[in-house]
Scaffold this active site. Structure first.
Site, short mmCIF file in Angstrom:
data_model
loop_
_atom_site.label_atom_id
_atom_site.label_comp_id
_atom_site.label_asym_id
_atom_site.label_seq_id
_atom_site.Cartn_x
_atom_site.Cartn_y
_atom_site.Cartn_z
N PHE A 141 28.89 -47.47 -52.43
CA PHE A 141 30.04 -47.43 -53.34
C PHE A 141 29.69 -48.24 -54.59
O PHE A 141 29.49 -49.44 -54.52
CB PHE A 141 31.33 -47.98 -52.72
CG PHE A 141 32.48 -47.86 -53.68
CD1 PHE A 141 33.20 -46.68 -53.78
CD2 PHE A 141 32.80 -48.91 -54.54
CE1 PHE A 141 34.24 -46.55 -54.72
CE2 PHE A 141 33.84 -48.78 -55.47
CZ PHE A 141 34.55 -47.60 -55.55
N ASP A 226 23.72 -54.52 -56.67
CA ASP A 226 25.14 -54.44 -57.01
C ASP A 226 25.87 -55.48 -56.14
O ASP A 226 26.16 -55.24 -54.98
CB ASP A 226 25.68 -53.03 -56.75
CG ASP A 226 27.18 -52.91 -57.08
OD1 ASP A 226 27.83 -53.97 -57.25
OD2 ASP A 226 27.68 -51.78 -57.14
N LYS A 255 34.40 -57.95 -60.27
CA LYS A 255 35.45 -58.47 -59.39
C LYS A 255 35.72 -59.96 -59.58
O LYS A 255 36.39 -60.33 -60.54
CB LYS A 255 35.12 -58.09 -57.95
CG LYS A 255 35.24 -56.56 -57.76
CD LYS A 255 35.45 -56.13 -56.33
CE LYS A 255 35.89 -54.66 -56.29
NZ LYS A 255 34.85 -53.72 -55.94
C1 LIG Z 1 34.52 -52.44 -56.60
C2 LIG Z 1 33.08 -52.11 -56.71
C3 LIG Z 1 32.57 -51.42 -57.82
C4 LIG Z 1 33.45 -50.86 -58.91
O1 LIG Z 1 34.18 -51.85 -59.57
P1 LIG Z 1 35.48 -51.43 -60.44
O2 LIG Z 1 35.85 -52.69 -61.13
O3 LIG Z 1 36.52 -50.95 -59.48
O4 LIG Z 1 35.03 -50.36 -61.37
C5 LIG Z 1 31.20 -51.21 -57.87
N1 LIG Z 1 30.37 -51.63 -56.90
C6 LIG Z 1 30.83 -52.30 -55.82
C7 LIG Z 1 29.86 -52.78 -54.78
C8 LIG Z 1 32.19 -52.54 -55.67
O5 LIG Z 1 32.65 -53.16 -54.58
#
Ligand SMILES: *Cc1c(COP(=O)(O)O)cnc(C)c1O
Length: 401
Positions: A141, A226, A255
């Site tokens: 994700f 990520d 985040k």
């Molecule tokens: C939440 C998340 C995203 C996307 O972040 P948004 O601020 O919702 O666009 C990307 N990668 C990971 C691992 C995430 O948990």
């Protein structure tokens, strides 16, 4: 109709149904607790998918935001502002890197990482124009943009949104042999979550991340971590990669970097990588704005104390010990995770993740299901041990069922 029912009916009538929220309407929040429009209090065991690592209305963060609100909030990158250099310097330093490219949301930062890796591939590695490939993992994700969902393996995230962006190769998460086989001289990057959050807090097999590190170094490929959800204290370290002694070429952060107040994201890397950009080649009106920088600077200062990482370690050990006792008893099949972060697989015979989440909500604990039969537990790192124990007691009562 109650205030709650009214608010939900209105939301359903006037907002696109891209989410299926639990039927609670939050009005205020502090620390690990949220209060709904009817005055009921709930323990937040989701923490905005780790955006609220430091809790709701964290005093230090609110004060930093308020002070900046009174000074200057937005300049655009057309001009310098007096929090920008400090933010970039401090964040690069926290990451042990050299340069920062600030954005707003996580998905934008992932897009930025993809663009950066491609440009580095053409300009530095010498990949023929238009041929760059990025290797990603199954069940990833990384966000919701058209390019990002192009390399998702989740049917719901992809269906009806094609045509898809080419240039990505998907290999099974945790499988180093498959990754080695997928690599060619046109591979510019490997993009991975060091722990897959949305997939259900999946921790890769030991040795996988060091193996990826070795392979990417050998083949002159960028390793992009990520850490949007796994980073900034959640697992007990500043970065989840640290548990395996791995330093990637690029961190993607988001985040918690915005302290639960404003969206702040960033790509952090070396000068050799982020140095590829020239003016006009990438940008964002709000990226690196003064308010975002002020809040993120306070987040960085808080992480430097190590206090939150330590809480995540200590409370996380306790959480995993308690959850471990539930495995095989009642509804719990398996528990995974690291630090104050857990994925709990529910035996489908005992109900869906959604049903369990609703039962917990009735007991004033808020969690979120993922992939049908998994619930994810990630309370704010500021939660007290007593509150965590109370939450675990509710969980025990529901899962024992
Ligand atoms: C939440 C998340 C995203 C996307 O972040 P948004 O601020 O919702 O666009 C990307 N990668 C990971 C691992 C995430 O948990």
């Amino acid at each position: 109709m109650s205030t709650t029912e009214n608010a939900i009916a209105s939301a359903e009538a006037h907002s696109a149904h891209t989410y299926h929220p639990l039927p609670v309407v939050v009005a205020t929040a502090e620390g690990a607790w949220m209060t709904d429009v009817e005055g009921r209090r709930y323990l937040d065991m989701l923490a905005g998918y780790s955006a609220l690592n430091f809790g709701h209305a964290n005093r230090r963060l609110i004060d930093a935001a308020k002070a900046q609100l009174e000074r200057v909030t937005l300049t655009s990158r057309a001009f310098h502002h007096d929090r920008f250099a400090e933010f970039c310097t401090q964040l690069a330093d926290l990451c042990g890197m050299e340069m920062v490219l600030p954005m707003n949301t996580g998905a934008e930062a992932v897009e930025t990482a993809v663009k950066t890796a491609r440009k580095w591939g053409y300009r530095v590695k010498g990949v023929p124009d238009g041929m760059a490939k990025i290797i990603v993992a199954s069940d990833n994700f990384h966000g919701r943009t058209t390019t990002i969902i192009s390399f998702s393996t989740d049917h719901e995230a992809r269906a009806d949104f094609g045509p898809y962006t080419p240039g990505f190769e998907i290999v099974p998460y945790g499988d180093l042999t498959a990754m080695r086989a997928a690599m060619t001289e046109n591979t510019v990057a490997v993009l991975l979550e060091p722990i897959q959050g949305e997939a259900g807090v999946l921790v890769p097999p030991p040795g996988y991340l060091p193996g990826v590190r070795e392979l990417t170094r050998e083949r002159n490929v960028l390793f992009i971590a990520d850490e949007i959800q796994s980073g900034l204290g959640r697992t007990g370290k500043t970065f989840a990669c640290e548990h395996e002694g791995v330093v990637p070429d690029m961190y993607v952060l988001g985040k918690a970097l915005g302290g639960g107040i404003v969206p702040v994201s960033a790509v952090v890397s070396s000068a050799a990588v982020l140095g590829v950009y020239r003016p006009g080649e990438h940008g964002s009106t709000f990226g690196g704005n003064p308010l975002a920088c002020a809040v993120a600077l306070e987040v960085i200062a808080m992480l430097r104390t190590g206090e939150f990482q330590q809480r995540a370690t200590e409370l996380g050990d306790h959480l995993h010990q308690e959850l471990g006792l539930l495995v095989g008893v009642g509804a719990v099949q398996t528990v995974r995770g690291r630090g104050l972060w857990a994925g709990v697989d529910i035996d489908p015979g005992h109900g869906t993740g959604r049903e369990i989440s609703e039962k917990l909500m009735d007991r004033r604990v808020l969690v979120k299901d993922t992939h049908g039969s998994t619930i994810r537990i990630a309370p704010p790192l500021v939660i007290s041990k007593e509150d965590l124990d109370w939450g675990l007691e509710q969980l025990r009562e529901v899962l024992r069922g």
